[in-house]
Design an enzyme around this catalytic site. Structure first.
Site, mmCIF file in Angstrom:
data_model
loop_
_atom_site.group_PDB
_atom_site.id
_atom_site.type_symbol
_atom_site.label_atom_id
_atom_site.label_comp_id
_atom_site.label_asym_id
_atom_site.label_seq_id
_atom_site.Cartn_x
_atom_site.Cartn_y
_atom_site.Cartn_z
ATOM 1 N N GLY A 6 0.834 -1.208 0.000
ATOM 2 C CA GLY A 6 0.000 0.000 0.000
ATOM 3 C C GLY A 6 0.863 1.250 0.000
ATOM 4 C CG ASP A 13 -6.323 -6.389 -4.362
ATOM 5 O OD1 ASP A 13 -6.227 -6.794 -3.184
ATOM 6 O OD2 ASP A 13 -7.287 -5.729 -4.785
ATOM 7 C CE1 TYR A 49 -9.231 -0.108 9.640
ATOM 8 C CE2 TYR A 49 -9.677 1.216 11.589
ATOM 9 C CZ TYR A 49 -8.821 0.822 10.578
ATOM 10 O OH TYR A 49 -7.543 1.338 10.505
HETATM 11 P P1 NDP Z 1 -4.661 5.539 2.590
HETATM 12 O O1 NDP Z 1 -6.024 5.280 2.094
HETATM 13 O O2 NDP Z 1 -4.042 6.856 2.351
HETATM 14 O O3 NDP Z 1 -3.678 4.404 2.077
HETATM 15 C C1 NDP Z 1 -4.057 3.046 2.064
HETATM 16 C C2 NDP Z 1 -3.124 2.302 1.155
HETATM 17 O O4 NDP Z 1 -3.465 0.903 1.182
HETATM 18 C C3 NDP Z 1 -3.269 2.764 -0.291
HETATM 19 O O5 NDP Z 1 -2.003 2.722 -0.916
HETATM 20 C C4 NDP Z 1 -4.192 1.716 -0.868
HETATM 21 O O6 NDP Z 1 -4.091 1.553 -2.268
HETATM 22 C C5 NDP Z 1 -3.653 0.476 -0.167
HETATM 23 N N1 NDP Z 1 -4.566 -0.638 -0.270
HETATM 24 C C6 NDP Z 1 -5.829 -0.717 0.187
HETATM 25 N N2 NDP Z 1 -6.350 -1.915 -0.141
HETATM 26 C C7 NDP Z 1 -5.395 -2.585 -0.823
HETATM 27 C C8 NDP Z 1 -5.319 -3.854 -1.427
HETATM 28 N N3 NDP Z 1 -6.354 -4.700 -1.389
HETATM 29 N N4 NDP Z 1 -4.177 -4.227 -2.033
HETATM 30 C C9 NDP Z 1 -3.123 -3.387 -2.076
HETATM 31 N N5 NDP Z 1 -3.131 -2.167 -1.528
HETATM 32 C C10 NDP Z 1 -4.255 -1.777 -0.913
HETATM 33 O O7 NDP Z 1 -4.763 5.271 4.164
HETATM 34 P P2 NDP Z 1 -3.638 5.207 5.306
HETATM 35 O O8 NDP Z 1 -2.302 5.531 4.779
HETATM 36 O O9 NDP Z 1 -4.146 5.993 6.430
HETATM 37 O O10 NDP Z 1 -3.736 3.669 5.695
HETATM 38 C C11 NDP Z 1 -2.595 2.811 5.770
HETATM 39 C C12 NDP Z 1 -2.775 1.852 6.928
HETATM 40 O O11 NDP Z 1 -2.808 2.608 8.137
HETATM 41 C C13 NDP Z 1 -4.054 1.042 6.900
HETATM 42 O O12 NDP Z 1 -3.763 -0.284 7.295
HETATM 43 C C14 NDP Z 1 -4.933 1.725 7.949
HETATM 44 O O13 NDP Z 1 -5.859 0.845 8.514
HETATM 45 C C15 NDP Z 1 -3.875 2.152 8.944
HETATM 46 N N6 NDP Z 1 -4.252 3.208 9.854
HETATM 47 C C16 NDP Z 1 -4.646 4.438 9.392
HETATM 48 C C17 NDP Z 1 -4.989 5.439 10.283
HETATM 49 C C18 NDP Z 1 -5.485 6.768 9.850
HETATM 50 O O14 NDP Z 1 -6.078 7.489 10.694
HETATM 51 N N7 NDP Z 1 -5.275 7.187 8.626
HETATM 52 C C19 NDP Z 1 -4.889 5.201 11.726
HETATM 53 C C20 NDP Z 1 -4.482 3.875 12.088
HETATM 54 C C21 NDP Z 1 -4.153 2.936 11.181
HETATM 55 P P3 NDP Z 1 -5.066 2.379 -3.265
HETATM 56 O O15 NDP Z 1 -4.476 3.754 -3.334
HETATM 57 O O16 NDP Z 1 -4.984 1.616 -4.531
HETATM 58 O O17 NDP Z 1 -6.427 2.361 -2.649
HETATM 59 C C1 8X3 Z 2 -7.571 4.472 12.049
HETATM 60 C C2 8X3 Z 2 -7.803 5.226 13.303
HETATM 61 O O1 8X3 Z 2 -9.570 5.806 15.028
HETATM 62 O O2 8X3 Z 2 -10.058 6.312 12.703
HETATM 63 O O3 8X3 Z 2 -7.273 3.140 12.309
HETATM 64 O O4 8X3 Z 2 -10.090 4.047 13.496
HETATM 65 S S1 8X3 Z 2 -9.457 5.335 13.642
#
Ligand code: NDP
Ligand code: 8X3
Length: 253
Positions: free
Chosen positions: A10, A60, A153
């Site tokens: 990702g 993916d 989630y």
């Molecule tokens: P973004 O949406 O900015 O990035 C998510 C990334 O994951 C993108 O590159 C997306 O690709 C990729 N992705 C999603 N599904 C798939 C898949 N099936 N195969 C390959 N790649 C995939 O969100 P974040 O950077 O915030 O999220 C990254 C991680 O951080 C996640 O695991 C999220 O749960 C976790 N997280 C985020 C928080 C937040 O507040 N933002 C807090 C805590 C945890 P594409 O661009 O193609 O969709």
């Molecule tokens: C992302 C943080 O609090 O929006 O994992 O679920 S929260």
């Protein structure tokens, strides 16, 4: 110049993209994976690395066959992965559990749990063979306790915690380290995805609070990766200053 390799899932957005940039700046060779070729190409131009230092893998993480093919076909010089950042993940929806959407549930479970497990299963055996490596899973404060509408989630991130702990136990006889980085509110594309492209609603998530950035989380991941070999950062909860846990957020009006 380090000659270590970091594979980031990702890597096309948010925390994953920031990890790719930070690890590259720190001298890692980068395997950037994502499911969107165009976004991978954009990342490549941002990274500005040559072919010896950057490999793009387009798959993916839910597609176990494609993931297996990608990892098993790695050219020899890219096989010794030092750091696996299991970052790809998403939240979909914020409905009460009894009104949840089956497809959204499947997508979250297949990506956040099964995709992470697939990558772990594919990459870690070679780390064990080499007795070297580090798995950094991006969990969440959401895995600590459920919040309203978070149900599935939160469960996936709770599973990430348990899976990370289990892996650490199973690798305790090796020098391979395992870390769970658990961010709170990070302003990325996360909320736009959660609300199915309703950007106005997504923006409200960060109203009245200065959220974390992808860079803040990448700094923590890099710190864990660069800690001395005898130091295993097992788990880190990273919150915005005015966030106390998954539900207590002080917003300034
Ligand atoms: P973004 O949406 O900015 O990035 C998510 C990334 O994951 C993108 O590159 C997306 O690709 C990729 N992705 C999603 N599904 C798939 C898949 N099936 N195969 C390959 N790649 C995939 O969100 P974040 O950077 O915030 O999220 C990254 C991680 O951080 C996640 O695991 C999220 O749960 C976790 N997280 C985020 C928080 C937040 O507040 N933002 C807090 C805590 C945890 P594409 O661009 O193609 O969709
Ligand atoms: C992302 C943080 O609090 O929006 O994992 O679920 S929260």
């Amino acid at each position: 110049m380090l000659n270590k390799i970091a594979l980031i899932t990702g890597a096309t957005s948010g925390i994953g993209r920031a990890c790719a940039l930070k690890f590259a700046q720190a001298g890692y060779r980068i395997i950037a994976t994502g499911r969107n070729k165009e976004k991978l190409r954009t990342l490549a131009s941002e990274l500005g690395l040559d072919r010896n230092n950057l490999l793009l893998l387009d798959f993916d993480v839910r597609d176990r066959h494609a993931a297996t093919l990608a990892i098993e076909s790695l050219p020899e010089k890219w096989r010794d992965i030092d750091v696996l950042v299991n970052n790809a993940g998403l939240a979909l929806g914020l409905e009460p559990e009894y009104e949840g959407n089956y497809d959204d549930w499947d997508t979250m479970i297949d990506t956040n749990i099964k995709g992470l497990l697939t990558m772990t299963r594919l990459v870690v055996p070679h780390m064990v063979e080499r007795n070297a490596g580090h798995i950094i899973n991006i969990g969440s404060v959401a895995g600590d306790a459920a919040y309203a509408g978070g149900n599935v989630y939160c469960a996936t991130k709770s599973a990430v915690k348990t899976i990370t702990d289990g892996l650490r136990i199973d690798l305790a006889h090796t020098a391979v380290r395992v870390t769970n980085v658990k961010p709170g509110l990070v302003e990325t594309n996360f909320s736009n995805t959660r609300f199915h492209g309703d950007n106005a609603r997504a923006a409200t998530v960060y109203n009245g609070i200065k959220p974390l950035t992808g860079n803040d989380i990448a700094d923590v991941a890099l710190y864990a990766a660069q800690a001395p070999a005898h130091v295993q950062i097992a788990e880190v909860l990273v919150l915005a200053t005015h966030q106390a846990n998954g539900t207590v957020i002080h917003r300034q009006s």
